[in-house]
Each structure stands twice: as structure tokens, then as C-alpha cells.
Design an enzyme around this catalytic site. Sequence first.
Site, PDB file in Angstrom:
ATOM      1  CG  MET B  38      -1.848  -1.250   1.185  1.00 36.09           C
ATOM      2  SD  MET B  38      -3.468  -0.971   1.885  1.00 36.09           S
ATOM      3  CE  MET B  38      -3.039  -0.536   3.552  1.00 36.09           C
ATOM      4  N   GLY B  39       2.155   1.101  -0.396  1.00 35.56           N
ATOM      5  CA  GLY B  39       3.037   2.266  -0.511  1.00 35.56           C
ATOM      6  C   GLY B  39       3.583   2.736   0.827  1.00 35.56           C
ATOM      7  CE1 TYR B  40       4.909   8.457   3.977  1.00 30.60           C
ATOM      8  CE2 TYR B  40       5.440   7.039   5.840  1.00 30.60           C
ATOM      9  CZ  TYR B  40       5.417   8.281   5.249  1.00 30.60           C
ATOM     10  OH  TYR B  40       5.930   9.372   5.934  1.00 30.60           O
ATOM     11  CG  HIS B  42       8.647   0.260   6.121  1.00 34.82           C
ATOM     12  ND1 HIS B  42       8.944  -1.086   6.117  1.00 34.82           N
ATOM     13  CD2 HIS B  42       7.317   0.336   6.397  1.00 34.82           C
ATOM     14  CE1 HIS B  42       7.870  -1.786   6.416  1.00 34.82           C
ATOM     15  NE2 HIS B  42       6.853  -0.945   6.576  1.00 34.82           N
ATOM     16  CG  HIS B  45       7.212  -2.103   2.076  1.00 36.63           C
ATOM     17  ND1 HIS B  45       7.105  -1.058   2.972  1.00 36.63           N
ATOM     18  CD2 HIS B  45       5.972  -2.663   2.004  1.00 36.63           C
ATOM     19  CE1 HIS B  45       5.860  -0.987   3.412  1.00 36.63           C
ATOM     20  NE2 HIS B  45       5.155  -1.946   2.853  1.00 36.63           N
ATOM     21  CD  GLN B  69      -5.986  -3.768   2.842  1.00 39.19           C
ATOM     22  OE1 GLN B  69      -5.888  -4.397   1.787  1.00 39.19           O
ATOM     23  NE2 GLN B  69      -4.951  -3.618   3.632  1.00 39.19           N
ATOM     24  NE  ARG B 231      -2.619   1.511  10.292  1.00 44.08           N
ATOM     25  CZ  ARG B 231      -2.992   0.459   9.574  1.00 44.08           C
ATOM     26  NH1 ARG B 231      -2.257  -0.645   9.611  1.00 44.08           N
ATOM     27  NH2 ARG B 231      -4.079   0.487   8.838  1.00 44.08           N
TER      28      ARG B 231
END
Lengths: 324, 324
Positions: B38-40, B42, B45, B69, B231
Site C-alpha cells: 500500500m506504498g509509503y 520502508h 518492503h 480492506q 503506521r
Amino acid sequence: MEAAAAKRPEIISDKDQMRRWSRAMRSQGKTIALIPTMGYLHEGHLSLVREAHKHANLTVVSIYVNPGQFSPSEDLSTYPSDFEGDIHKLMSVPGGVDAVFHPHNLYDYRVDGKNEIGKSGGDEECKNQEGGKGGVVSCVEEKGMGHETWVRVERLEKGLCGKSRPVFFRGVATIVTKLFNIVEPDVAVFGKKDYQQWRIIQRMVRDLDFSIRIVGSDVMRDNDGLAMSSRNVHLSAEAREKALSINRSLLKAQSSAQEGHKSCTMLRDCVVQAITEAGGKVDYAEIVDQESLEAVEEIKNPVVFCVAAWFGKVRLIDNIEINA
Amino acid sequence: MEAAAAKRPEIISDKDQMRRWSRAMRSQGKTIALIPTMGYLHEGHLSLVREAHKHANLTVVSIYVNPGQFSPSEDLSTYPSDFEGDIHKLMSVPGGVDAVFHPHNLYDYRVDGKNEIGKSGGDEECKNQEGGKGGVVSCVEEKGMGHETWVRVERLEKGLCGKSRPVFFRGVATIVTKLFNIVEPDVAVFGKKDYQQWRIIQRMVRDLDFSIRIVGSDVMRDNDGLAMSSRNVHLSAEAREKALSINRSLLKAQSSAQEGHKSCTMLRDCVVQAITEAGGKVDYAEIVDQESLEAVEEIKNPVVFCVAAWFGKVRLIDNIEINA
């Protein structure tokens, strides 16, 4: 005189072998059409083969009585079968079919008696479980096969046949997903006799981004007008005569609508009365939008008049499109 | 010194173009690994990218914040994003990635403002509908996108994170199915930080006969031990320090188990106490079988200790495998 028999199709029962066959064909530039069936083929199925020939280079027919779409109280164990007869019927169609996929059990994932992924999902574990949301239980859960993934087309599955058969379309959507992933076809052909099924698969393909074109093929009828079905074999001569009331009353409703009678209440009442008077027991008789399958009050847009009725222990479905 | 930047990946936003890319590559004999994100991004990933390099010739990363979701009350609108930053991070991995699939909306099927299949499923029609079985409604139903097909892994989706997030795994299984059908990978790599998600996808692939190998990749942690998550950016320095109690207490539980303390009640109590004393609010702390994700009383077979806890408004998850 019948046409010369076509080639005997390759019979494949292993899913990995089936996928290898498809990939080998595709790598040669061939396109593939899939026709999912539960066997005991009749002229209706053969018309799907002829339709498939128009859309792809190769035709695969799957023959598999899917326990996932039967509830434990339905007729899974008595569903008729005649595999050799089916093969000969397929060979009678000019051009024939290229492969028949005939798996033994598409819900048993054990390898050499053991489950493929660890120990969960074995024979014992699932017995007597309550199944999915809403208490929906098919013969797959009942037999404790460990399968637990289901595809649902949540709105379209609810009406018409979904009311009396709550596991049915969940099972259909799931087995068709499995067959799509095994056969990897370019096109799949479905009969419009199972109108709701055809629309559900169409919607599923859109919503899940399958790269497969869904073709709907017209209802095939015997000379007396009865829609062809594997279940017709269970009808006595007398019950069959009574069952003709379905198609006859639907044809009258279509004529009435075309003559300007657009009130669905009136049209439905006529069909229910005709079937009931003939000795049938109507499960539903609904006039619905061709896309959304939502009931309409008055015919303004293209609709389909869908009927399910019992004649003795045999449940028959039929429908007629009214493009008013 | 950082390695020289890898190639810039091809950015693809159209699903048909994505599928054409994959098919063109496969026709050249290349295998493809997909990493859904879902991107962002770090370092967690990026470790999946390095893992993917071991399993396939080409790597595709999808970046798509999946509304399917999220429930309407969850943090969809505040989910962080940094597309250009993501691309540069992916380029920092030796070998890089070959394509980034970055679609706009995978649930909108309208063509030129009209719905692809007839008129049903438009913007207005679904608003305020009650959604699927059990009143499950995601942001997809809330926004009235007309999508109505969902994939559910009915048993595995129920426990752990499924209890407090009833739409979550239905949405994950469905979007992963869509991505599989669009990208058509040979391998897909998932982080074991989302342990339940990994097991659910593994089961779904088995049950639906996807021809895709699922690889689980170990949890990546910052130097202080906190499991990496998009998050984490929402944590204050103080909350972050408190959140370290999750990993620390899980490590202690692992040691205790390895020293012979096999009672799950005792092990769970210690973790709950440690997190609570640090100022966290435990959502769940469960010791479950690694395959079935069913709670166990005593550690006899390989288990995983899974925790979800709130620190302020941030919900974090973490886990540790205990191979007793």
C-alpha cells in the site's frame, strides 16, 4: 445421417497436467475456450461446444459434479453421470473438443494422504463445523475436506434461485474460479438457461479482473419446447407433459408483453396459474432486469422472466428474455 | 556508501497495460514476482524486494491503498503516501524492481462514465446498502462503487486481527485475487509481520488453485527492535519508546518457552502485563498454531505468538514464531 465422428478429446484428470496442456497450447499461439459442465451432456451442452468454436482455436469441456454447489439435503449423490456417453456426444459435434478435464476431487488438497499445507484442514477437523457466514454449508464442508475459501457475488447471488438454494451460487462462483485458474482459458461459454449463473459469472469476472471473456449461449429446447436439462431424465412422461406448461406460459407472457401488457403482476399471475393448474409447484416466477436481476413492476427496459418449478421431485428452471 | 541507484522501474497505472507487460515478459521466458504493497515503503518492503530477487527474474511492486480492506471508521483517508519517495527507495535496492503497478481505482468498472456491464453497479445504486453477510461493509460499499464480489477464507479470517477488523481479510483476499489476475505472477512475496495475512493468502492460493507460489519473508525491525510499519510514522518519540514493550515482551516469552515454560496462559499474562504497564492497550495477545491459527493451551508444536496493541491512536501488530 450423422456427421463423421470428430477426434477423441484428450482426457485429463490431473489439474497440473491440465494447466500444462493449456500453457503449451497458448505458447503455440492458440486461444482456448472453456465450457464448465457437470456431465450427463445433452444437446444444450453440445450447442455450447458449437458456440465455443466461434470464439477460440481450442475447446476444453470440464466434467465435474461440484459438491460445493450442493447442500447436504440436495441431489448430489443421485446426480446422473455417463462419462463414456458424454465423450461420444462431444465427438459427434463437427470439430469436436480438444480436451476434457475430468478431475476426481477438486477440494482435496492432501498429498500422499497428508495435507499439503501442514496439518490443518484434514478429514476430521472440519466435520460438523458451522460453515460460512449465515450458516451456509455445502457438501464440501459436510465432508470435512478442509477447503475454506469461497467467492461470493453478494448481491446477484441473493435473488431467484439463491433464495431456495443458499449455497448454490457461492459454490458455482468458487468452482468456476478454480477452473479458470486451472484451465486458464481466454473465453468461457455458459448457457443462458442458467440465466442468473451466467450473470453472476459475468459480474465475478469483472469484479475479480479475470482476463476471460464470458459468452452467453441461447437456451436449447427439445421439440416440445422443454428447456434441456440433465435433470429432465428424472421426469416421467406424464410429468414431462405437465412441465411443458413452463415454456408455454412464458411464451404467452412474452407475447402479451409485446402486445402492450406491461404489468408484471398480471404477467406473473398468468404464468403461476398455468404452471399450478398443470400440477407444478412454483418456486418462483419473477420478472427482473436483465443486468441487475432486480424485480421490476412494469416492463420498461429489457427484462428476463425467470421461473423455477417442481414437478414431483424434479426442480426445473427456465426463462425468456423480453426486450420490450 | 550506498550502492549505485538501480534502474527506474516502469510505472504502469492501467490494468490492461500491466497484464500486457507481464505476458510479454513471460513470452520471453521470464518469471515474475509480485509484491503487493500500500506504498509509503520502508526497509521492510525493501527486504521483500531482495527476497523476490531470489525467486524470479523480474519483480513487480504494486502500490495501491485498497479501500476494500478499510471499514468506513478506519484510517483510509489518513493512510500515508509518498509515491516519488517510494520509487527512489525501490531504486536504492541493488537490482531494483522492473515495474511498479500504481492503479488509480481498482473497483471502478465504468467506461467513459458508464458502467461496463449495463447500468447496474453505478455510483448511486449501492449507497447505504447493507453490504455482505454479517453486515460487513468496507469503504468500497460505502462509496457505492458497484463492486460486489468478495473472496473469503472463512475460518482463518475470523481470529486475531479479524475479530476487531471484520472487513479486513475479506478486502485483502479480494484485492490480492484481483492483483494476481492482473499481474499474473509466478511468485508473490508477503511479509510475515502480517502473519495472519500471509497464512490466509497461502490458503486462498491453495483453495482457489492459483498457480502462484507464496513466499513468506521475515519480520524486519528497526535497531531498537520495533517491527517496521508504515503506521510507525504516526508514533511520537514517547509512544515509540512505549511500543518497544511489544517486541521485548515477545522475546522474553520466546526465551521462557525455550527454557521449558509451555503454559500459554502464563506466557500471555506476562506479555499483556508488560505492554499494559508501558501504557499500551492490548487488542489481542494470542499463542496460536502456525498453520491453523487456532489458539493453543500449551506449546507442543510450532506456534506463533501474535500481538496487536494500541499506543495512542496507532494500532501496531507484531509476532514471534516459537518452534518449541
